[in-house]
Scaffold this motif. Structure first.
Motif, PDB file in Angstrom:
ATOM      1  N   ARG A  40     140.543  12.149  -9.806  1.00  0.00           N
ATOM      2  CA  ARG A  40     140.668  13.592 -10.041  1.00  0.00           C
ATOM      3  C   ARG A  40     141.744  14.205  -9.146  1.00  0.00           C
ATOM      4  O   ARG A  40     142.507  15.062  -9.586  1.00  0.00           O
ATOM      5  CB  ARG A  40     139.341  14.298  -9.834  1.00  0.00           C
ATOM      6  N   VAL A  90     144.938  16.271 -10.514  1.00  0.00           N
ATOM      7  CA  VAL A  90     145.313  17.617 -10.061  1.00  0.00           C
ATOM      8  C   VAL A  90     146.739  17.600  -9.506  1.00  0.00           C
ATOM      9  O   VAL A  90     147.528  18.517  -9.758  1.00  0.00           O
ATOM     10  CB  VAL A  90     144.306  18.160  -9.022  1.00  0.00           C
ATOM     11  N   ILE A  95     140.158  21.614 -15.209  1.00  0.00           N
ATOM     12  CA  ILE A  95     140.802  21.835 -13.917  1.00  0.00           C
ATOM     13  C   ILE A  95     140.989  23.337 -13.736  1.00  0.00           C
ATOM     14  O   ILE A  95     141.539  24.020 -14.583  1.00  0.00           O
ATOM     15  CB  ILE A  95     142.156  21.096 -13.836  1.00  0.00           C
ATOM     16  N   GLU A 144     141.655  24.580  -7.823  1.00  0.00           N
ATOM     17  CA  GLU A 144     141.905  23.166  -7.517  1.00  0.00           C
ATOM     18  C   GLU A 144     143.406  22.920  -7.358  1.00  0.00           C
ATOM     19  O   GLU A 144     143.831  22.204  -6.465  1.00  0.00           O
ATOM     20  CB  GLU A 144     141.392  22.264  -8.642  1.00  0.00           C
TER      21      GLU A 144
END
Length: 101
Positions: A6, A10, A87, A91
């Protein structure tokens, strides 16, 4: 999805955002140096003008058209990755949900 994956996802979204910003700036500069140079010449020194992709969508310059098409494809991919993976803006900006207080 594991945490490491993740984080990389991002990071990829951040890179896509930076790419879009840079491409938009280059499209504007290309337009103002070429097809829109007459308009650029009429602008006074120090005058602030704001342009975006939408301002150049009807341009005749084939290179502008290609760059705008590329911008649209990158934006579509960027949006899809954001949506499919939920997302959030915080973030991307590096904010955390878990505050110490």
């Amino acid at each position: 999805m594991d945490d490491k994956y993740r984080k990389k996802l991002v990071e990829t979204v951040r890179t896509l955002e930076n790419t879009l910003d840079e491409l938009e700036l280059n499209i504007t500069n290309l337009a103002m140096a070429g097809e829109f140079s007459d308009f650029d010449a009429k602008c006074k020194v120090g005058e602030i003008m704001t342009f975006g992709i939408k301002d150049f969508r009807n341009a005749d310059d084939q290179n502008l058209k290609i760059c705008i098409e590329l911008f649209d494809k990158i934006y579509q991919s960027y949006s899809s990755i954001m949506n499919v993976n939920a997302i959030k803006r915080k973030e991307i900006e590096g904010e955390k949900d878990d505050y110490p207080f």
